[in-house]
Design a protein around this motif. Structure first.
Motif, PDB file in Angstrom:
ATOM      1  N   PRO A 375     -22.817  53.336  26.431  1.00  0.00           N
ATOM      2  CA  PRO A 375     -22.886  53.954  27.694  1.00  0.00           C
ATOM      3  C   PRO A 375     -21.492  54.318  29.032  1.00  0.00           C
ATOM      4  N   PRO A 379     -20.176  59.005  32.317  1.00  0.00           N
ATOM      5  CA  PRO A 379     -19.589  57.454  33.595  1.00  0.00           C
ATOM      6  C   PRO A 379     -21.188  57.855  34.829  1.00  0.00           C
ATOM      7  N   GLY A 387     -26.052  47.863  32.734  1.00  0.00           N
ATOM      8  CA  GLY A 387     -26.073  46.607  32.940  1.00  0.00           C
ATOM      9  C   GLY A 387     -26.864  46.307  34.567  1.00  0.00           C
ATOM     10  N   VAL A 475     -21.967  63.409  38.277  1.00  0.00           N
ATOM     11  CA  VAL A 475     -20.559  62.201  38.725  1.00  0.00           C
ATOM     12  C   VAL A 475     -20.534  61.840  39.411  1.00  0.00           C
TER      13      VAL A 475
ATOM     14  N   LEU B  61     -20.635  64.510  25.122  1.00  0.00           N
ATOM     15  CA  LEU B  61     -19.839  63.195  25.849  1.00  0.00           C
ATOM     16  C   LEU B  61     -19.667  62.727  24.416  1.00  0.00           C
ATOM     17  N   PHE B  62     -20.295  62.259  23.615  1.00  0.00           N
ATOM     18  CA  PHE B  62     -20.198  61.244  22.770  1.00  0.00           C
ATOM     19  C   PHE B  62     -18.729  61.148  21.672  1.00  0.00           C
ATOM     20  N   ALA B 131     -13.375  63.027  35.942  1.00  0.00           N
ATOM     21  CA  ALA B 131     -13.791  61.491  36.433  1.00  0.00           C
ATOM     22  C   ALA B 131     -14.780  61.540  35.483  1.00  0.00           C
ATOM     23  N   LYS B 132     -15.802  62.741  34.328  1.00  0.00           N
ATOM     24  CA  LYS B 132     -16.159  62.714  33.770  1.00  0.00           C
ATOM     25  C   LYS B 132     -15.989  62.068  32.541  1.00  0.00           C
ATOM     26  N   ARG B 134     -13.790  59.114  32.180  1.00  0.00           N
ATOM     27  CA  ARG B 134     -12.805  58.505  32.797  1.00  0.00           C
ATOM     28  C   ARG B 134     -12.645  56.741  32.003  1.00  0.00           C
ATOM     29  N   TYR B 135     -14.000  56.636  31.544  1.00  0.00           N
ATOM     30  CA  TYR B 135     -13.426  55.276  30.347  1.00  0.00           C
ATOM     31  C   TYR B 135     -13.433  55.664  29.284  1.00  0.00           C
ATOM     32  N   ARG B 136     -12.992  57.341  28.896  1.00  0.00           N
ATOM     33  CA  ARG B 136     -12.900  57.284  27.428  1.00  0.00           C
ATOM     34  C   ARG B 136     -11.275  56.523  26.991  1.00  0.00           C
ATOM     35  N   PRO B 139     -11.913  52.503  26.327  1.00  0.00           N
ATOM     36  CA  PRO B 139     -13.389  51.395  26.639  1.00  0.00           C
ATOM     37  C   PRO B 139     -13.245  50.472  26.514  1.00  0.00           C
ATOM     38  N   HIS B 142     -14.535  48.600  28.989  1.00  0.00           N
ATOM     39  CA  HIS B 142     -15.320  48.124  29.618  1.00  0.00           C
ATOM     40  C   HIS B 142     -16.609  47.863  28.409  1.00  0.00           C
ATOM     41  N   LYS B 145     -19.405  45.274  29.596  1.00  0.00           N
ATOM     42  CA  LYS B 145     -20.589  45.979  30.997  1.00  0.00           C
ATOM     43  C   LYS B 145     -21.550  46.584  30.116  1.00  0.00           C
ATOM     44  N   ALA B 146     -20.954  47.789  28.948  1.00  0.00           N
ATOM     45  CA  ALA B 146     -21.697  47.817  28.261  1.00  0.00           C
ATOM     46  C   ALA B 146     -22.357  46.770  26.773  1.00  0.00           C
ATOM     47  N   ARG B 148     -24.061  44.234  27.851  1.00  0.00           N
ATOM     48  CA  ARG B 148     -24.623  44.400  29.317  1.00  0.00           C
ATOM     49  C   ARG B 148     -25.710  45.427  28.748  1.00  0.00           C
ATOM     50  N   ALA B 149     -25.799  46.936  28.884  1.00  0.00           N
ATOM     51  CA  ALA B 149     -26.596  47.886  29.115  1.00  0.00           C
ATOM     52  C   ALA B 149     -27.486  48.009  28.058  1.00  0.00           C
TER      53      ALA B 149
END
Lengths: 515, 149
Positions: A375, A379, A387, A475, B61-62, B131-132, B134-136, B139, B142, B145-146, B148-149
Motif C-alpha cells: 500500500p 500514498p 490500517g 495525493v 505505481l508498483f 509526494a506521489k 514519498r514512501y518509496r 518502504p 512503513h 502500517k502496511a 495492518r492494511a
C-alpha cells in the motif's frame, strides 16, 4: 423540495437525464419524482427504474459534504418498489370501458362518437395511448377521482404541507406530440392548482413541453417485420400536426387568461433523430437524445429559481453553417437563466473526469492485489485507508466502489454516448472518442484523452500527463479532504477535489498534455 | 583534517610521521570533496529522475523505484577516490607499501559515506521526492502500517 412528474416515454427519458445531472451535482438537495405512464412495462420506464435504484445506491454510499456528486436525495413517495409508475388506465381494459361507455346515455354516446373513432374506443390500454392525446386527455381529466389512490393522496399531502412552510416547485415534463405526455400536462397542472387551500401562490408549477425530436416509420417497420400495422398505432407523420395543435391550445389558454403555468419550456429539434419503431412494451427503449439533456436543464433551472414572468421559453440549437441540414449543440446553446453556465460546464466536466479516471485508473487500482501487499506505493491510499478502522478494502466499501463503477460503466457513459450518437457531428459538448474503443464502440476509456474530455478531439490536447497530474492532485487532496461518512465517500471526495484542480488548470490553459 | 582518517594505520614504519600526516590531510580533503560532490550529484540526479517519473497506469505505481539507483553513483566515486589515493600514495609517502590497502580503505570510505549521506538526505528531506512516491525510498519504515492494511 422540487417535484418532477414525468409523463410518458419522453418524460421518463428526461428523468434519466435529470438523474445524471443530479449525479454530477447539479440537482436540488431533494427531488420527489414519479412517472405517469399507462405503459409501465415499456423499455424506457424499466431502464429508468433501474437507474433510480442505482442512483439511490450511489447516493447512500457517497453522500457527503466533501464533494457535490450524488447529493440529491430522491423521494419516491414512500415506495418500497423504487420508482412509482402510475397509470390512469387498467392495462386489461379497453378505452371505452374507462369511459364507462356501456352505461352512458344515447346522447352522451353521440358526444363520445363525435370526439373519438370506433377504433379508438376499442383500443386496448396495454401499451398506453399510442399517440392519441384525445384518449389520454379524457383519462387524465378523471384525475380528481384518484384522490384516494396511495400515490396521489401522499403527493397531495406532501404538496399541501410544503406550501405551508415554503415554496413548493413542481415540474411536469412530457412530449406534446405523442399520447401520454400531450394528454397529461394541462389536466395535471389544473389538478395541482386545486391542491393547496391556502398559500396557493407558493405552489410554482413549470412544464417542459417536448416537440418532435425523433421520428420513425411505422409502415416501413411493418413492411420489414412482416407484421400488420395497427391502424391506431402512433405515426411520426402526425407529430408536427399534433405539436401545432398543442401549441395552439396552449396559446388559447394564454389568451383566455387561463394560464396555470409559472413557466413553460418548449424544446425540440428540427432535425429529428430516426429511431426504431415500436408500438410500446419492453421493446420501446429509445436512445437518449440531446433534447432530453436540454429538458433536464430546464427542469433544474426551474427548480433552482422559478421565473416570475409566467412566460413561455423556447429553445433549439443554433444553426451551424458547417453541418448541412442539421443543428449543432455546444455549451453556449444550453438554455439556462437561474443556473450558472460556467458552473454547469465545470461540474459536468469534473464529473466526466472523475468517471473516466475511476473507470480507467482508480477502479482497477483499488481492485489490484498489489495494493494490499504494497500500500505504500500509493500514498493517498496509504495515508487515508491503510490500517484505518474502516478500510476501503473491506467488502462493504468494495461494494460501494463497485456500485460507482457500475453506474459509470452501465449508465452514465452509455447515456452520454447515446446523446453524442446523433447523426453528423452535431453534439459539441464532450469528446466522444474519450470513451470509444478502436472500433468506435463504447465503452473503453481512453486515458490519453483525460485532458481532452470536452469537444473537440484535438491532437494537441492528447497525452497521458493529465493522468499523472490527477494522481498528484489526489495525493495532495489526501491531506486536505475531511473525513466523511465512509471511506468510499472519502475516496470520491479526494478524486473530486483533484479533478476540480485539473479542470481549473485546463481551463486556464496551464497544463502540458504531451508525453 | 587528517584526524578524520586517524583510524588508518601507517603501513610502513619507515614512513615519516609528518609525511603520513600530510598524506592523511590530503586524503581527508579528497574524501570530503568526493563525498560532497557525489552527494550533490546523486541528489540532483535523483531529484530529476524522480520528478520525471510519471504515473500513467497503475503498473507505474508498483514498478521498481529506479531513481534510487542514482545512489550507485557512490561506486564510481569510490573508484575515483581509491584511484586518486593509489596515484598519490607513492608521491606523498615515497613508498608503495600498503598502497593497495590504503586505496581500498579510501575507496570504501568514500563509497559508503557518499551512499549513506545521499540516502539520508533523500529519505529525510521530503522535497527531494515527489509526494506521489514519498514512501518509496524507505518502504521498511512503513512496514508496520502496511502490514495492518
Amino acid at each position: 423540495m422540487t417535484t418532477l412528474i414525468c409523463a410518458g416515454g419522453s418524460g421518463t427519458r428526461v428523468l434519466e437525464a435529470v438523474l445524471h445531472l443530479c449525479a454530477a451535482g447539479l440537482g436540488p438537495s431533494d427531488l420527489r419524482t414519479f412517472v405517469i405512464d399507462p405503459d409501465g412495462s415499456n423499455g424506457n420506464v424499466d431502464k429508468t427504474r433501474k437507474l433510480v435504484n442505482r442512483y439511490q445506491e450511489c447516493h447512500e454510499a457517497f453522500k457527503t459534504d466533501g464533494h457535490p456528486f450524488f447529493r440529491t436525495k430522491i423521494d419516491l413517495l414512500k415506495s418500497a418498489q423504487g420508482l412509482r409508475v402510475w397509470s390512469p388506465v387498467d392495462k386489461t381494459q379497453k378505452f371505452k370501458s374507462l369511459l364507462n361507455y356501456s352505461d352512458l346515455s344515447p346522447a352522451q354516446k353521440d358526444v363520445v362518437h363525435l370526439l373519438l373513432t370506433e377504433s379508438e374506443l376499442e383500443m386496448p390500454m396495454n401499451v398506453g395511448f399510442r399517440g392519441h392525446p384525445a384518449l389520454g386527455a379524457a383519462a387524465l381529466a378523471l384525475l380528481p377521482l384518484y384522490k384516494q389512490d396511495p400515490l396521489w393522496s401522499q403527493f397531495a399531502q406532501a404538496i399541501t404541507s410544503e406550501v405551508n412552510e415554503r415554496e413548493a416547485r413542481v415540474v411536469i415534463v412530457g412530449s406534446v406530440f405523442g399520447g401520454t405526455g400531450a394528454s397529461t400536462i394541462h389536466p395535471l397542472v389544473r389538478y395541482l392548482r386545486s391542491l393547496p387551500q391556502i398559500n396557493k401562490d407558493k405552489l410554482k408549477v413549470g412544464a417542459v413541453a417536448l416537440v418532435p425530436y425523433f421520428r420513425f416509420s411505422a409502415s416501413e417497420a411493418a413492411a420489414e417485420g412482416g407484421t400488420a400495422l395497427a391502424e391506431e398505432a402512433a405515426k411520426s407523420e402526425w407529430f408536427a400536426l399534433a405539436s401545432r395543435s398543442a401549441a395552439e391550445y396552449y396559446e388559447h389558454l394564454r389568451t383566455q387568461d387561463d394560464w396555470d403555468f409559472d413557466a413553460m419550456y418548449w424544446l425540440g429539434d428540427d432535425t429529428p433523430l430516426r429511431v426504431d419503431y415500436c408500438i410500446g412494451g419492453p421493446q420501446q427503449d429509445n436512445p437518449a437524445h440531446f433534447v432530453d439533456l436540454l429538458a433536464a436543464c430546464a427542469c433544474l433551472d426551474f427548480s433552482a429559481s422559478p421565473p416570475t414572468a409566467k412566460a413561455c421559453y423556447y429553445s433549439g440549437p443554433e444553426e451551424a453553417g458547417d453541418v448541412p441540414d442539421g443543428n449543432v449543440l455546444s455549451w453556449d446553446d444550453i438554455p439556462m437563466s437561474a443556473l450558472d453556465r460556467d458552473i454547469v460546464q465545470e461540474r459536468l466536466h469534473r464529473f466526466q473526469l472523475v468517471g473516466a479516471a475511476h473507470l480507467g485508473f482508480y477502479g482497477p487500482l483499488l481492485r489490484d492485489p498489489r495494493l494490499g501487499a504494497d500500500p505504500h506505493c500509493v500514498p493517498w491510499y496509504f495515508d487515508r485507508f491503510a490500517g484505518a478502522s474502516a478500510e476501503l478494502s473491506s467488502k462493504e466499501n468494495q461494494d460501494r466502489v463497485e456500485s460507482l463503477s457500475v453506474y459509470f460503466r452501465e449508465n452514465y457513459f452509455p447515456w452520454w454516448d447515446q446523446i453524442h450518437s446523433t447523426e453528423h457531428d452535431r453534439m459539441r459538448l464532450l469528446n466522444r472518442t474519450a470513451w470509444l474503443d478502436g472500433n468506435g464502440k463504447p465503452l473503453q476509456i481512453q486515458m490519453n484523452r483525460l485532458g481532452n474530455l470536452l469537444y473537440p478531439d484535438a491532437v494537441a490536447r492528447r497525452g497521458f500527463n493529465p493522468v499523472d497530474k490527477l494522481f498528484d492532485g489526489v495525493v495532495r487532496s489526501a491531506a486536505g479532504v475531511a473525513g466523511t461518512t465512509n471511506p468510499s465517500a472519502t475516496y470520491l471526495a479526494m478524486l473530486s477535489q483533484a479533478a476540480a484542480e485539473l479542470v481549473e488548470q485546463e481551463n486556464s490553459g496551464s497544463i502540458k498534455r504531451g508525453a | 583534517m587528517g584526524r578524520i582518517l586517524s583510524w588508518m594505520s601507517k603501513p610502513d614504519s619507515g614512513i615519516p610521521d609528518s609525511s603520513w600526516a600530510g598524506f592523511l590531510d590530503l586524503m581527508a580533503a579528497l574524501t570530503a570533496l568526493v563525498i560532497l560532490v557525489t552527494v550533490v550529484i546523486t541528489i540532483l540526479c535523483y531529484t530529476s529522475a524522480a520528478g520525471r517519473r510519471k504515473v500513467y497506469v497503475p503498473d507505474d505505481l508498483f514498478a521498481s523505484y529506479t531513481p534510487m539507483r542514482w545512489i550507485l553513483l557512490a561506486i564510481p566515486a569510490a573508484l575515483v577516490a581509491g584511484g586518486l589515493c593509489f596515484w598519490q600514495y607513492e608521491g606523498a609517502l615515497d613508498s608503495t607499501e600498503g598502497r593497495w590497502g590504503g586505496a581500498l580503505q579510501i575507496a570504501l570510505l568514500n563509497g559508503l559515506v557518499s551512499a549513506i549521506i545521499a540516502y539520508l538526505f533523500i529519505i529525510l528531506v521530503p522535497r527531494f521526492t515527489p509526494a506521489k512516491f514519498r514512501y518509496r525510498p524507505a518502504p521498511y519504515l512503513h512496514k508496520k502500517k502496511a502490514a495492518r492494511a
